[in-house]
Design an enzyme around this catalytic site. Structure first.
Site, PDB file in Angstrom:
ATOM      1  N   HIS A 109       0.816  -1.219   0.000  1.00 18.97           N
ATOM      2  CA  HIS A 109       0.000   0.000   0.000  1.00 18.97           C
ATOM      3  C   HIS A 109       0.848   1.267   0.000  1.00 18.97           C
ATOM      4  O   HIS A 109       0.347   2.341  -0.316  1.00 18.97           O
ATOM      5  CB  HIS A 109      -0.986  -0.004   1.177  1.00 18.97           C
ATOM      6  CG  HIS A 109      -0.378   0.333   2.503  1.00 18.97           C
ATOM      7  ND1 HIS A 109      -0.048  -0.627   3.442  1.00 18.97           N
ATOM      8  CD2 HIS A 109      -0.060   1.519   3.064  1.00 18.97           C
ATOM      9  CE1 HIS A 109       0.431  -0.042   4.515  1.00 18.97           C
ATOM     10  NE2 HIS A 109       0.444   1.263   4.310  1.00 18.97           N
ATOM     11  N   ASP A 126       0.041  -7.541   1.494  1.00 24.91           N
ATOM     12  CA  ASP A 126       0.491  -6.160   1.684  1.00 24.91           C
ATOM     13  C   ASP A 126       2.011  -6.071   1.677  1.00 24.91           C
ATOM     14  O   ASP A 126       2.621  -5.383   2.494  1.00 24.91           O
ATOM     15  CB  ASP A 126      -0.065  -5.556   2.978  1.00 24.91           C
ATOM     16  CG  ASP A 126       0.030  -4.034   2.962  1.00 24.91           C
ATOM     17  OD1 ASP A 126       0.233  -3.448   1.887  1.00 24.91           O
ATOM     18  OD2 ASP A 126      -0.086  -3.425   4.049  1.00 24.91           O
ATOM     19  N   SER A 140       4.833   2.249   8.011  1.00 21.22           N
ATOM     20  CA  SER A 140       4.420   1.120   7.181  1.00 21.22           C
ATOM     21  C   SER A 140       5.571   0.611   6.323  1.00 21.22           C
ATOM     22  O   SER A 140       6.229   1.387   5.625  1.00 21.22           O
ATOM     23  CB  SER A 140       3.258   1.530   6.274  1.00 21.22           C
ATOM     24  OG  SER A 140       2.112   1.827   7.033  1.00 21.22           O
TER      25      SER A 140
END
Length: 348
Positions: A87, A117, A194
């Site tokens: 993402h 992901d 992230s």
């Protein structure tokens, strides 16, 4: 009494730098934390992508950011492969990687696995810091220390510490599937973290930080990481082939709510994909003309199946090219079917 304030000011004011108090030795846990950061942080990078505009958009206070998106990544091998979250780079037309020494390199996407992901980037050949040692997520325990290094809110090389709060969580992805065996931690993970590494007290990679649970969007003590055992399986496949096979048997399943209303504890098969392993094995879908429920999958390899994610989890464990044994409720009796697991590109 009148002279006391003047006397205190004259005789006791610290008008020169104060003497430094000897600190003594650092605590053992402090030494461990410092050693982990010094050893691992050079291998942690900042990842910036843009979907439009340019990388300098947003430099002025009133200027829009031009679709910029930032996150964290880390060196995977000496060939220039960088691991991050899918993402972080999804939809980006250009991607830049900033190394810990400040050097910036343009990156290309080597492969992406939205179901997990995870994404692998490639930067041009150059001298890189050593890859982070790989640990295992299979023997983790709730309560053991966890360390996260990343770039929260663009503040690079930030270290946060905490513990593993829970194991075997399930985390939905943008594709509708779920990542299984996800690690939950209270180490502060904020936007920008992230794709960064989650480490154990030996400085080994045990997960890739991927999400937080917070109404405000900032850390609230609940963060999640993709387990390293999944990462260590997915990333090499992305480097080799640019994609990861999606194991499935080719069925369309009814929502769990429908199965509950019908009184079934299992996976109601709506239909099978023509030519799929499920179709070849003889699985039956709903008879819409007669309004008759077809097969209900109740177990896979002897383990109960109650939700679609239960079946998806078992298929990933078995892997493409192998077979599974399904227990199917059909017309009031249970039948057993052997079905091949195939790469069906996203559909269970």
């Amino acid at each position: 009494m009148l002279a006391q304030p003047w006397i205190q000011q004259f005789f006791y004011s610290a008008t020169e730098p104060r003497a430094i108090e000897p600190r003594g030795n650092l605590a053992d846990w402090e030494k461990t934390t410092i050693a982990i950061f010094n050893r691992v942080s050079p291998s942690v990078v900042q990842v910036a992508g843009r979907a439009g505009g340019d990388f300098f958009a947003g430099a002025e206070p009133d200027e829009p950011n031009g679709g910029a998106q930032t996150g964290t990544g880390f060196v995977w091998d000496a060939a220039g492969h960088i691991v991050t979250n899918a993402h972080v780079v999804q939809g980006a037309s250009e991607i830049a990687v900033r190394l810990a020494n400040g050097e910036v390199a343009r990156a290309t996407v080597r492969g992406m696995a939205p179901n997990y992901d995870l994404a692998v980037l490639r930067i041009p050949a150059r001298a890189l810091p050593p890859p982070i040692p790989i640990g295992s997520s299979g023997d983790l325990q709730v309560g053991q220390a966890a360390f996260a290094i990343g770039n929260p809110f663009g503040l690079d090389q930030s270290l946060t510490t905490g513990v593993i709060s829970a194991l075997k969580r399930r985390l939905p992805t943008q594709t509708g599937r779920e990542i299984t065996n996800v690690i939950q931690t209270d180490a502060a993970i904020n936007p920008g973290n992230s794709g960064g590494p989650l480490l154990d007290s030996a400085g080994r990679l045990i997960g890739v930080n991927t999400a937080i649970f917070s109404p405000s969007g900032s850390n609230a003590g609940i963060g999640f990481a993709v387990p390293v055992d999944t990462v260590n399986r997915v990333v090499p496949a992305l480097i080799r082939n640019g994609r990861v096979p999606t194991p499935g048997i080719g069925i369309v399943a009814a929502p769990e709510s429908l199965a509950t209303r019908l009184g079934y504890e299992g996976l109601v098969v709506v239909r099978t994909v023509p030519g799929s392993p499920a179709d070849r094995a003889g699985l039956r879908g709903v008879d819409r003309t007669g309004g008759v429920v077809g097969d209900v999958i109740t177990a896979c390899n002897g383990e109960p199946i109650r939700r679609l994610v239960d079946l998806s989890d078992k298929l990933e464990q078995v892997g493409v090219g192998n077979t599974i044994t399904l227990s199917v409720l059909r017309g009031g009796r249970t039948v057993t079917l052997t079905v091949e697991v195939a790469d069906i590109g996203g559909r269970p």
